[in-house]
Design an enzyme around this catalytic site. Sequence first.
Site, PDB file in Angstrom:
ATOM      1  N   LYS A 332       0.959  -1.383   0.110  1.00 33.21           N
ATOM      2  CA  LYS A 332       0.135   0.220   0.241  1.00 33.21           C
ATOM      3  C   LYS A 332       0.904   1.365  -0.294  1.00 33.21           C
ATOM      4  O   LYS A 332       1.827   1.027  -0.034  1.00 33.21           O
ATOM      5  CB  LYS A 332      -0.907  -0.020   0.730  1.00 33.21           C
ATOM      6  CG  LYS A 332      -2.025  -1.042   1.072  1.00 33.21           C
ATOM      7  CD  LYS A 332      -2.869  -0.950   2.240  1.00 33.21           C
ATOM      8  CE  LYS A 332      -4.163  -1.744   1.879  1.00 33.21           C
ATOM      9  NZ  LYS A 332      -4.997  -1.816   2.958  1.00 33.21           N
ATOM     10  N   ARG A 365      -3.345  -9.341   5.510  1.00 37.87           N
ATOM     11  CA  ARG A 365      -2.935  -9.849   4.532  1.00 37.87           C
ATOM     12  C   ARG A 365      -2.205  -9.225   3.427  1.00 37.87           C
ATOM     13  O   ARG A 365      -1.968  -8.178   3.604  1.00 37.87           O
ATOM     14  CB  ARG A 365      -4.631  -9.002   4.385  1.00 37.87           C
ATOM     15  CG  ARG A 365      -5.503  -9.307   2.802  1.00 37.87           C
ATOM     16  CD  ARG A 365      -7.097  -8.486   2.831  1.00 37.87           C
ATOM     17  NE  ARG A 365      -7.263  -8.872   1.798  1.00 37.87           N
ATOM     18  CZ  ARG A 365      -6.955  -7.383   0.779  1.00 37.87           C
ATOM     19  NH1 ARG A 365      -6.374  -6.836   0.660  1.00 37.87           N
ATOM     20  NH2 ARG A 365      -7.638  -7.416  -0.611  1.00 37.87           N
TER      21      ARG A 365
END
Length: 380
Positions: A332, A365
Amino acid sequence: MHDFLIKELSNTNIENELKLIGYDKFYAHTAQEKFAYKNFKIFKLSLPQANILKQTALTVGADCGTNRETITGQIEYTDCILGGSFSQIKKIAKKLQFQPFGLKKLGQMLEEQLQQTSSTPKTQIMGILNITQNSFSDGGEYFEFGDSIKHLKELIEEQADIIDIGAESTKPYSKPISPEEQLEKLIPILKYIKENNITTPISIDTRSSEVAKKCIELGANIINDVSGFDYDSNMVNIIKDNPTTKIIIQHSQGTPENMQDAPHYENLMDEIYINLKNKVDYAIEKGIKKENIIIDPGIGFGKTKEQNFEILKRWKELRTIGCPILIGLSRKSLLNMQNSTNEEKDIYTLAINSILINDHIDYIRVHNVKIHKQLQAITN
């Protein structure tokens, strides 16, 4: 006369440290409560409640911070910070149960928090299978059925504990994908999983109750709702009607279309905590079992880079809600590596996740399951 030698202890196993200095080994387990410290924030107490709590804390040698105007009576409510050793908080909890103004309930809640001992679980690795054309990381790479099945097999071979399949990108400024379009991609994969007796638990990353319902019918074990029930109010009913299905409730400020438009918080962790706590309570009221709820503070969903790292430093505060916690930071923007390869991003993802794993986060995750499993094999 000799020089003193002082060392700060970072070992959380105080019981063992006590035994090592020759402390009574039969009493060490009980005595460790005197060395384990807790700080609780208690929201919106009336002034009588706050004053009684403070006086009760002082009687056992602990303390309680309140708004300075609690003394003058010029405010109606105050938040409080209650701090003390485990054994002191336990005594305070007992004493409060004999006090007026509803403090019996507060005492019981404090006791419940003290009973929530960490089971130090092995972190579950959730592998990501994006079957979208516009995912921020691997959009389009697994869009075709053959490619998605190939990657599914890779995740299984790499021993992913869970596989999270998503047919709708929720990256910043992305547009919603209709349930029909999502199911067109998801149904063939779920049928393949069922026909081939694949036992790895399957999570479906969707905000749509229609998609969730059909996927559960086809064998999905978990629904990962990044909106936390905000996008589709019927989602809570679908999960309630399927009592073996788990739900991941994520915090997000806004929607993917606008969540990164100058996100702002007065108190980041308080707002995330209250939002998730309210949603967990709502889910339980609707009939979802608490043991089926996982919470996610939503890294990158309506947060700045600085706010994301604040969450990573303080995520344990969410344990007070009493649900397992999932964090997804893989590749991210908080890594600030927009022009780097996925391989490079995975290295830094692993570095940050190694801290979470060491602190016994329940779920992470990730895109690259293999290196995270290798890390676990080395460190366990």
